[in-house]
Design a protein around this motif. Structure first.
Motif, PDB file in Angstrom:
ATOM      1  N   ALA A 137      -9.803  -3.528  -8.932  1.00 39.87           N
ATOM      2  CA  ALA A 137      -8.851  -2.342  -9.252  1.00 39.87           C
ATOM      3  C   ALA A 137      -7.633  -3.082  -9.783  1.00 39.87           C
ATOM      4  CB  ALA A 137      -8.809  -1.492  -8.269  1.00 39.87           C
ATOM      5  N   ARG A 138      -7.184  -4.307  -9.130  1.00 40.59           N
ATOM      6  CA  ARG A 138      -5.992  -5.029  -9.207  1.00 40.59           C
ATOM      7  C   ARG A 138      -5.997  -6.322  -8.519  1.00 40.59           C
ATOM      8  NH1 ARG A 138      -1.466  -5.957  -5.878  1.00 40.59           N
ATOM      9  NH2 ARG A 138      -2.306  -4.520  -4.542  1.00 40.59           N
ATOM     10  N   ASP A 139      -5.811  -7.240  -9.670  1.00 39.59           N
ATOM     11  CA  ASP A 139      -5.731  -8.740  -9.054  1.00 39.59           C
ATOM     12  C   ASP A 139      -4.527  -8.893  -8.057  1.00 39.59           C
ATOM     13  OD1 ASP A 139      -7.740  -9.345 -10.922  1.00 39.59           O
ATOM     14  OD2 ASP A 139      -6.437 -10.477 -12.301  1.00 39.59           O
ATOM     15  N   GLY A 140      -4.697  -9.887  -7.191  1.00 42.51           N
ATOM     16  CA  GLY A 140      -3.653 -10.042  -6.224  1.00 42.51           C
ATOM     17  C   GLY A 140      -3.765  -8.824  -5.161  1.00 42.51           C
ATOM     18  N   THR A 141      -4.626  -8.334  -4.943  1.00 38.83           N
ATOM     19  CA  THR A 141      -4.714  -7.318  -3.684  1.00 38.83           C
ATOM     20  C   THR A 141      -4.777  -8.153  -2.535  1.00 38.83           C
ATOM     21  OG1 THR A 141      -6.291  -5.814  -5.122  1.00 38.83           O
ATOM     22  CG2 THR A 141      -6.024  -5.347  -2.703  1.00 38.83           C
ATOM     23  N   THR A 142      -3.915  -7.812  -1.536  1.00 37.34           N
ATOM     24  CA  THR A 142      -3.545  -8.633  -0.511  1.00 37.34           C
ATOM     25  C   THR A 142      -4.774  -8.305   0.669  1.00 37.34           C
ATOM     26  OG1 THR A 142      -2.267  -7.417   0.602  1.00 37.34           O
ATOM     27  CG2 THR A 142      -1.334  -8.835  -0.969  1.00 37.34           C
ATOM     28  N   ALA A 143      -4.870  -9.065   1.783  1.00 42.02           N
ATOM     29  CA  ALA A 143      -5.692  -8.790   2.807  1.00 42.02           C
ATOM     30  C   ALA A 143      -5.234  -7.526   3.507  1.00 42.02           C
ATOM     31  CB  ALA A 143      -5.791  -9.946   3.795  1.00 42.02           C
ATOM     32  N   ALA A 144      -3.780  -7.625   3.648  1.00 42.72           N
ATOM     33  CA  ALA A 144      -3.120  -6.578   4.400  1.00 42.72           C
ATOM     34  C   ALA A 144      -3.370  -5.200   3.751  1.00 42.72           C
ATOM     35  CB  ALA A 144      -1.635  -6.772   4.519  1.00 42.72           C
ATOM     36  N   GLU A 145      -3.353  -5.167   2.349  1.00 40.30           N
ATOM     37  CA  GLU A 145      -3.778  -3.807   1.706  1.00 40.30           C
ATOM     38  C   GLU A 145      -5.302  -3.550   1.978  1.00 40.30           C
ATOM     39  OE1 GLU A 145      -0.597  -4.253  -2.107  1.00 40.30           O
ATOM     40  OE2 GLU A 145      -2.608  -5.399  -2.175  1.00 40.30           O
ATOM     41  N   LEU A 146      -6.090  -4.520   1.828  1.00 37.00           N
ATOM     42  CA  LEU A 146      -7.393  -4.135   1.803  1.00 37.00           C
ATOM     43  C   LEU A 146      -7.809  -3.393   3.305  1.00 37.00           C
ATOM     44  CD1 LEU A 146      -8.840  -7.253  -0.258  1.00 37.00           C
ATOM     45  CD2 LEU A 146      -8.964  -4.854  -0.717  1.00 37.00           C
ATOM     46  N   SER A 147      -7.198  -4.426   4.365  1.00 42.27           N
ATOM     47  CA  SER A 147      -7.450  -4.026   5.761  1.00 42.27           C
ATOM     48  C   SER A 147      -7.187  -2.451   6.115  1.00 42.27           C
ATOM     49  CB  SER A 147      -6.910  -4.861   6.662  1.00 42.27           C
ATOM     50  OG  SER A 147      -5.501  -4.833   6.790  1.00 42.27           O
TER      51      SER A 147
END
Length: 190
Positions: A137-147
């Motif tokens: 959905a978005r390049d640069g999605t961080t691990a914090a956002e994903l977790s």
């Protein structure tokens, strides 16, 4: 075994062929390989050495300006023994070509699905497709956002995302992740 950017540049140029580390137990072994940002390194030798035996030439081959700078860095970690690691650049990281391989046939798709199902089973939860879709959905999605989105501890999720990277589905950016061409091709048929 991590390398500073300047040392990686020296490895890529062929100037750096040694490393010195203080370890309680070596983390690489002769005959093994190590993936780095500049490609795959083949480990030729790992030998315990006395610091007194390290020469100025050794220090330069390890990417240091002189022996004193190398010894100062080794002294910053007093526990363990000193090891001399000899290596050479073997080639490019095979994951680069894999993540560009977007023409998936049925067998490849099935193999990816089996691997992802195994990752989900071993985690005790279905996370792989959700994470792939969030990254897509978005390049640069961080691990914090994903977790936060999947309800998984960040460090555990990062380790699991490395498995997706091994399959050529994702790649790391300076900040966050993006789906590779292979990852997009896989998701298009889901």
């Amino acid at each position: 075994m991590l390398f500073r950017q300047a040392v990686l540049a020296g490895i890529a140029e062929g100037r750096v062929t040694l490393a010195f580390r203080r370890w309680t137990k070596p983390t690489v072994k002769p005959g093994g390989t190590l993936r780095t940002a500049i490609g795959v390194l083949a480990i030729d030798a790992v030998d315990e050495v006395e610091e007194a035996a390290i020469t100025g030439d050794d220090a330069r081959k390890a990417g240091y300006t002189d022996r004193g700078v190398l010894l100062q860095e080794l002294a910053a970690r007093p526990e363990g023994r000193c090891y001399r690691i000899v290596f050479h650049r073997e080639g490019d990281d095979p994951r680069i070509a894999l993540r560009q391989a977007s023409d998936l046939d049925n067998d490849e798709r099935t193999a990816i699905e089996r691997k992802l199902a195994g990752f989900d089973r071993s985690a005790g939860m279905a996370w792989t497709l959700q994470v792939l879709r969030l990254i897509a959905a978005r390049d640069g999605t961080t691990a914090a956002e994903l977790s936060a989105a999947v309800g998984m501890e960040k460090l555990k999720l990062k380790a699991r995302i490395r498995k997706l990277k091994e399959l050529g589905l994702t790649e790391s950016l300076t900040v966050g992740y993006r789906l590779s061409a292979r990852g997009h091709a896989y998701l298009e048929h889901r």
